[in-house]
Scaffold this motif. Structure first.
Motif, PDB file in Angstrom:
ATOM      1  N   UNK A   1       0.843  -1.193   0.000  1.00 46.88           N
ATOM      2  CA  UNK A   1       0.000   0.000   0.000  1.00 46.88           C
ATOM      3  C   UNK A   1       0.878   1.242   0.000  1.00 46.88           C
ATOM      4  N   UNK A   2       0.284   2.344  -0.386  1.00 46.89           N
ATOM      5  CA  UNK A   2       0.920   3.645  -0.257  1.00 46.89           C
ATOM      6  C   UNK A   2       0.680   4.132   1.173  1.00 46.89           C
ATOM      7  N   UNK A   3       1.725   4.332   1.982  1.00 45.59           N
ATOM      8  CA  UNK A   3       1.515   4.746   3.377  1.00 45.59           C
ATOM      9  C   UNK A   3       0.735   6.044   3.514  1.00 45.59           C
ATOM     10  N   UNK A   4       0.700   6.856   2.455  1.00 45.17           N
ATOM     11  CA  UNK A   4      -0.020   8.133   2.536  1.00 45.17           C
ATOM     12  C   UNK A   4      -1.502   7.987   2.210  1.00 45.17           C
ATOM     13  N   UNK A   5      -1.927   6.784   1.839  1.00 43.78           N
ATOM     14  CA  UNK A   5      -3.335   6.571   1.504  1.00 43.78           C
ATOM     15  C   UNK A   5      -4.196   6.804   2.751  1.00 43.78           C
ATOM     16  N   UNK A   6      -5.194   7.695   2.670  1.00 37.00           N
ATOM     17  CA  UNK A   6      -5.960   8.090   3.847  1.00 37.00           C
ATOM     18  C   UNK A   6      -6.848   6.955   4.347  1.00 37.00           C
ATOM     19  N   UNK A   7      -7.383   6.149   3.434  1.00 37.74           N
ATOM     20  CA  UNK A   7      -8.203   5.015   3.867  1.00 37.74           C
ATOM     21  C   UNK A   7      -7.368   4.018   4.645  1.00 37.74           C
ATOM     22  N   UNK A   8      -6.153   3.755   4.145  1.00 38.73           N
ATOM     23  CA  UNK A   8      -5.269   2.834   4.866  1.00 38.73           C
ATOM     24  C   UNK A   8      -4.835   3.437   6.203  1.00 38.73           C
ATOM     25  N   UNK A   9      -4.582   4.731   6.242  1.00 40.89           N
ATOM     26  CA  UNK A   9      -4.182   5.361   7.496  1.00 40.89           C
ATOM     27  C   UNK A   9      -5.265   5.220   8.568  1.00 40.89           C
ATOM     28  N   UNK A  10      -6.513   5.347   8.153  1.00 41.46           N
ATOM     29  CA  UNK A  10      -7.611   5.169   9.105  1.00 41.46           C
ATOM     30  C   UNK A  10      -7.640   3.739   9.626  1.00 41.46           C
ATOM     31  N   UNK A  11      -7.446   2.783   8.719  1.00 45.00           N
ATOM     32  CA  UNK A  11      -7.405   1.369   9.105  1.00 45.00           C
ATOM     33  C   UNK A  11      -6.252   1.113  10.066  1.00 45.00           C
ATOM     34  N   UNK A  12      -5.073   1.617   9.732  1.00 40.86           N
ATOM     35  CA  UNK A  12      -3.895   1.390  10.575  1.00 40.86           C
ATOM     36  C   UNK A  12      -4.060   2.052  11.941  1.00 40.86           C
ATOM     37  N   UNK A  13      -4.639   3.245  11.955  1.00 40.89           N
ATOM     38  CA  UNK A  13      -4.837   3.935  13.231  1.00 40.89           C
ATOM     39  C   UNK A  13      -5.772   3.144  14.138  1.00 40.89           C
ATOM     40  N   UNK A  14      -6.831   2.553  13.566  1.00 41.96           N
ATOM     41  CA  UNK A  14      -7.755   1.751  14.374  1.00 41.96           C
ATOM     42  C   UNK A  14      -7.049   0.538  14.959  1.00 41.96           C
ATOM     43  N   UNK A  15      -6.172  -0.097  14.155  1.00 39.77           N
ATOM     44  CA  UNK A  15      -5.440  -1.258  14.664  1.00 39.77           C
ATOM     45  C   UNK A  15      -4.468  -0.850  15.769  1.00 39.77           C
ATOM     46  N   UNK A  16      -3.742   0.233  15.570  1.00 37.92           N
ATOM     47  CA  UNK A  16      -2.788   0.692  16.581  1.00 37.92           C
ATOM     48  C   UNK A  16      -3.501   1.101  17.865  1.00 37.92           C
ATOM     49  N   UNK A  17      -4.677   1.702  17.732  1.00 37.16           N
ATOM     50  CA  UNK A  17      -5.413   2.163  18.904  1.00 37.16           C
ATOM     51  C   UNK A  17      -5.801   0.998  19.816  1.00 37.16           C
ATOM     52  N   UNK A  18      -5.991  -0.159  19.232  1.00 34.22           N
ATOM     53  CA  UNK A  18      -6.396  -1.323  20.013  1.00 34.22           C
ATOM     54  C   UNK A  18      -5.263  -2.330  20.198  1.00 34.22           C
ATOM     55  N   UNK A  19      -4.044  -1.915  19.874  1.00 34.78           N
ATOM     56  CA  UNK A  19      -2.889  -2.763  20.131  1.00 34.78           C
ATOM     57  C   UNK A  19      -2.746  -3.951  19.209  1.00 34.78           C
ATOM     58  N   UNK A  20      -3.303  -3.865  18.005  1.00 34.93           N
ATOM     59  CA  UNK A  20      -3.204  -4.965  17.044  1.00 34.93           C
ATOM     60  C   UNK A  20      -1.995  -4.749  16.143  1.00 34.93           C
ATOM     61  N   UNK A  21      -1.069  -5.710  16.093  1.00 32.81           N
ATOM     62  CA  UNK A  21       0.117  -5.523  15.246  1.00 32.81           C
ATOM     63  C   UNK A  21      -0.223  -5.608  13.762  1.00 32.81           C
ATOM     64  N   UNK A  22       0.424  -4.751  12.971  1.00 33.67           N
ATOM     65  CA  UNK A  22       0.252  -4.736  11.517  1.00 33.67           C
ATOM     66  C   UNK A  22       1.413  -5.462  10.851  1.00 33.67           C
ATOM     67  N   UNK A  23       1.099  -6.156   9.762  1.00 29.75           N
ATOM     68  CA  UNK A  23       2.146  -6.855   9.021  1.00 29.75           C
ATOM     69  C   UNK A  23       1.798  -6.834   7.538  1.00 29.75           C
ATOM     70  N   UNK A  24       2.779  -6.467   6.716  1.00 32.26           N
ATOM     71  CA  UNK A  24       2.578  -6.482   5.267  1.00 32.26           C
ATOM     72  C   UNK A  24       2.961  -7.853   4.720  1.00 32.26           C
ATOM     73  N   UNK A  25       2.054  -8.423   3.922  1.00 31.80           N
ATOM     74  CA  UNK A  25       2.294  -9.722   3.310  1.00 31.80           C
ATOM     75  C   UNK A  25       2.597  -9.545   1.831  1.00 31.80           C
ATOM     76  N   UNK A  26       3.422 -10.426   1.304  1.00 29.51           N
ATOM     77  CA  UNK A  26       3.726 -10.398  -0.115  1.00 29.51           C
ATOM     78  C   UNK A  26       3.838 -11.832  -0.623  1.00 29.51           C
ATOM     79  N   UNK A  27       3.583 -12.000  -1.904  1.00 31.56           N
ATOM     80  CA  UNK A  27       3.630 -13.332  -2.512  1.00 31.56           C
ATOM     81  C   UNK A  27       5.070 -13.660  -2.935  1.00 31.56           C
TER      82      UNK A  27
END
Length: 900
Positions: free
Chosen positions: A726-752
């Motif tokens: 993803x583009x880190x500047x994408x606002x939709x993704x930023x909202x998603x990431x902020x919700x995960x961080x707010x609740x202590x959920x770790x984020x991980x980028x997957x690739x094939x």
């Protein structure tokens, strides 16, 4: 006859209207579920019980049984009323029965009349229409009521609506899409058809065009009050900030369409949302305040009662005549009429009369959450809080009297607590000065000290007594409502008792000041009441915010999909036993008169409440059968969401849905309406008994795929959140990431390529590759393999990504495939379809997609290349669930089942 029917020797006839309401309600339920019978049979039963008792009342044996014949007549009356209602609904000329046989996508032409003033809302207006004609092959007469929404999202639509200038009684000719199907069809979702029936509607839908027809429209008190309500809403919007105006409109005028989402959420989380809607407490408060005002200017009871009831019913019509409003108005009326004939009103008898009236008008009310919550709360207050408070007051205020010569037979701690609240050392000393017998009593010394802090009645002891009374009432109500709150709202507010204590005071100020402000405005008087209302609303919102911030304030709980009635019956039995024991607890009676077995009843009641309440708070998981993988493609409208339940009990959510269509807002206020995460996805998870998600996958940062994750994270702990490039500047993704961080959920980028294991199930990330550029083509492509069966999740990949997968030789063959990009013509190339070769194809798209998904050419392509495949569409078929043990595979939709 009156003496026969109110025989005090029969416990349930001490309050005849209360008992009659219960038997009437049981008759309604019996006729609905256990013994559906024509209305004539029930009428014969009513006549038999009444006539047999009347003609044989002089016989001693029959005379003693007269109360039972009366209650059996009430039971039969309830069965007759429900049976007659069912017969009316099933009439061939009813609109609901014609709608059941038509496609919801097809517009229909109708004629009818407007029943009420149009109800304004953000970006739209709501209409209630009494339908008289329907266009099929020809015009045909029909009967029914529909609830329509007219969007006001374009300037030309707003102008056309303004030119119509509709008022109640106007004839209408309109074109609309109507139906009885819910917008989203998933496990755990509410039955929309039952909701329509309970509220007296045959269908609901969206108006496309409206033409006003010539009609004789007579002005009435009803229409004048409706116009006054609209004027009051307009005045609130002009004099207050939008969010304040919206809260005042809800609390004073019953309009919930302008509530701010953030404020409403704080009230829900703190367990005080019920204060924002017109209810019995609102009516009781305003009626009591107005009665106090009348007492200052009038002496005769007749004129005071007439004026009070006129105001009460005018206010009921003003705020919308909804069932909760009518129940409260009937209760106030019965209470006032009983006082008028010099009878001391019994609270339960008054509520029984209100329930009888409402069920006689609409027996379907019995099955609605509002009716159940209201009357359960009233039972908790009248049967638990009130008698317990009254007994404690008698214990605390006890001194030797002729009627109560013996000290209270209670433990010392209970006696001291009651004395702390209710013993008045000041009154006792004053009485002793003139008493013929002087005495010293062993009473709580702290009670006297508390009473001495303050002036007169405004002392610390009275304040503490008020706090205890409010806490007792709120606690009893919260306990009694526990199963209903969880079943209807999946919410348990442990600290609602604390929040309600302060919020009730603030809401009292809001109601009184707000009502005075509206009255002054109607008289064109300028006053500082607007500023006072602003302050009261601000205080109320701050209290709700503090309550919502308490730890565990918003405890969300799965609900029971099966066995809910049995659990509720067991819990209710425990509550009834506790209330019965409290009512029989008379510690000041002479020892010979004190009822026995109180301790046994209390223990039995507490055990039932604890066992069934614990089961309600921790229902079992509705997991698939052992060794079974279950995948559910949810109906989230224009969006993707798939729930994966692994054989080892782990759970995975692939995308969340969330189109943003529900969140219509102005530039000042965000409308209070549940999003996809709360309204759909969370409800499905709760229906399955899921309390935690082990992982979630965001295939790509489109709002219709990941927007609802923010709401889901508020309701469920999430172990891990995975996403693609993803583009880190994408606002939709930023909202998603902020919700995960707010609740202590770790984020991980997957690739094939990448493989993960969930027990015996293999999860493979097979796309995208680094050469793809667009967000859609860079969607994560996920394949689940379990034994000989596999599932392919394709996100929104388009032709370029499909070609890339084929060029890299990725094994695409599967049994179930989620069609790429909702079935768009930009995807699902012929080569891709042949490589997939699936037996089941799922199109995640609504019935009426704004983008035309799934496109007809794509659907035809799947049919031509995979003639044996079953094609599903979530918006048409509802949620699609596939299960496999690695060998067999079966798939079913929300409304039909197919086995493979």
């Amino acid at each position: 006859m009156k003496a026969l029917l109110t025989n005090p020797r029969i416990p349930f006839m001490r309050r005849p209207l209360w008992s009659a309401a219960w038997f009437f309600a049981v008759g309604v339920g019996f006729s609905r579920y256990a013994f559906p019978t024509p209305p004539s049979a029930w009428l014969v039963a009513v006549a038999f019980f009444l006539l047999f008792g009347a003609f044989n009342r002089k016989r001693p044996a029959i005379r003693r049984l007269m109360p039972f014949f009366f209650l059996l007549a009430c039971f039969s009356g309830g069965g007759w009323r429900e049976s007659a209602e069912c017969q009316s609904r099933e009439a061939p000329d009813r609109l609901r029965n014609l709608i059941l046989r038509q496609n919801d996508d097809d517009p229909v032409e109708l004629t009818g009349a407007l029943e009420d003033w149009p109800e304004p809302a953000l970006g739209r207006v709501r209409l209630t229409v009494s339908v008289t004609g329907l266009q099929t092959e020809t015009w045909r007469p029909v009967r029914g009521r529909i609830r329509l929404t007219l969007p006001l999202d374009r300037p030309e639509t707003v102008a056309e609506w303004g030119n119509l200038a509709l008022s109640p009684g106007d004839g209408l000719k309109l074109t609309a899409r109507i139906g009885r199907t819910a917008r989203y069809n998933n496990p755990g979702g509410p039955d929309f058809g039952n909701w329509l029936d309970r509220n007296g509607f045959d269908a609901s839908g969206e108006a496309i065009s409206i033409v006003r027809e010539p009609s004789e429209n007579r002005k009435s008190l009803f229409s004048r009050l409706g116009r006054l309500r609209l004027a009051a809403l307009d005045r609130l919007s002009r004099d207050f900030q939008p969010r304040t105006a919206g809260l005042l409109a809800a609390a004073l005028l019953g309009s919930e369409h302008f509530l701010d989402s953030d404020w409403a959420d704080a009230f829900r989380r703190s367990g005080t949302f019920h204060l924002l809607v017109i209810s019995g407490s609102h009516f009781a408060l305003l009626a009591a305040a107005f009665r106090k005002l009348l007492d200052r200017f009038l002496k005769k009871e007749g004129p005071k009662a007439a004026i009070l009831l006129g105001v009460v019913w005018s206010y009921a019509i003003l705020v919308g005549n909804e069932p909760p409003v009518l129940r409260a108005a009937v209760a106030v009326t019965v209470w006032q009429l009983a006082s008028l004939v010099h009878r001391k009103p019994d609270f339960l008898n008054v509520i029984g009369a209100s329930g009888l009236a409402m069920l006689a008008i609409s027996p379907e009310e019995l099955f609605g959450a509002s009716f159940q919550l209201t009357f359960t709360a009233v039972i908790a207050l009248a049967g638990g809080a009130a008698p317990l408070y009254r007994t404690l007051r008698r214990i605390g205020a006890w001194q030797p009297r002729r009627g109560t010569p013996f000290p209270p037979a209670v433990p010392r701690g209970v006696r001291r607590f009651a004395e702390l609240l209710f013993w008045s050392e000041r009154e006792f000393r004053t009485e002793q000065k003139t008493a013929p017998i002087r005495m010293n009593l062993d009473k709580s010394r702290l009670a006297g000290r508390l009473e001495a802090v303050g002036v007169g009645k405004f002392n610390l002891q009275n304040g503490l007594r008020w706090l205890f009374g409010m806490a007792l009432a709120t606690g009893c109500v919260q306990l009694a409502l526990l199963p209903l709150e969880i079943y209807n709202f999946n919410r348990c507010a442990p600290f609602a008792v604390i929040s309600n204590l302060a919020a009730e005071l603030a809401m009292t100020a809001v109601m009184l000041v707000g009502a005075a402000y509206l009255a002054a405005s109607a008289l064109s008087l300028s006053s500082p009441l607007a500023q006072a209302a602003e302050l009261a609303v601000s205080l109320l919102v701050k209290i709700a915010g503090l309550g919502a911030a308490l730890p565990f304030a918003n405890h969300r709980v799965p609900h029971l999909e099966t066995g809910a009635f049995s659990i509720g019956l067991g819990f209710g039995t425990g509550i009834f036993i506790l209330g019965y024991a409290i009512d029989r607890w008379r510690p000041l009676d002479r020892p010979a008169r004190r009822p026995k077995f109180i301790k046994f009843e209390m223990i039995a009641g507490f055990l039932l409440v604890a066992v069934f309440g614990g089961y309600t708070l921790a229902p079992p998981r509705r997991a698939p059968a052992p060794s079974v993988l279950r995948v559910t493609f949810l109906d989230v409208g224009q969006g993707d969401c798939a729930l994966v339940e692994f054989p080892d009990g782990q759970t995975l959510l692939i995308d969340s849905g969330g189109t943003g269509e529900w969140g219509k807002s102005s530039s000042f206020i965000k409308e209070d309406a549940p999003g996809i995460g709360e309204r759909v996805v969370s409800r499905v998870l709760w229906a399955r008994g899921i309390r935690r998600l082990d992982a979630v996958i965001a295939t790509h940062p489109d709002s219709d795929h990941i927007q609802a994750f923010s709401e889901i994270a508020e309701n469920f702990p999430i172990g891990a959140a995975w996403h693609g490039p993803v583009d880190p500047a994408d606002r939709t993704f930023q909202t998603f990431a902020a919700a995960m961080h707010r609740h202590g959920t770790p984020l991980r980028e997957l690739s094939a390529p990448l493989e993960l294991a969930f027990g015996a199930v293999r999860l493979s990330i097979i796309g995208p590759s680094g050469s793809l550029k667009t967000d859609n083509d860079r969607s994560l492509v996920v394949k689940l393999t379990y034994g000989a069966r596999s599932f392919l999740f394709t996100g929104d990949i388009e032709a370029a990504a499909e070609a890339d997968l084929l060029a890299r030789g990725v094994p695409l063959g599967c049994d179930v495939v989620k069609a790429p990009h909702h079935g768009s013509k930009s995807s699902s190339t012929s080569a891709f379809i042949r490589a997939v070769g699936a037996a089941h194809v799922v199109f995640c798209a609504p019935r009426r997609s704004p983008f035309g998904h799934p496109h007809a050419e794509v659907v035809n392509r799947y049919r031509e290349l995979l003639p044996a495949a079953r094609l599903w569409q979530t918006g048409r078929d509802g949620a699609v669930t596939a299960e496999t043990n690695g060998g067999w595979l079966k798939a079913e939709a929300f409304r039909l089942k197919i086995e493979d």
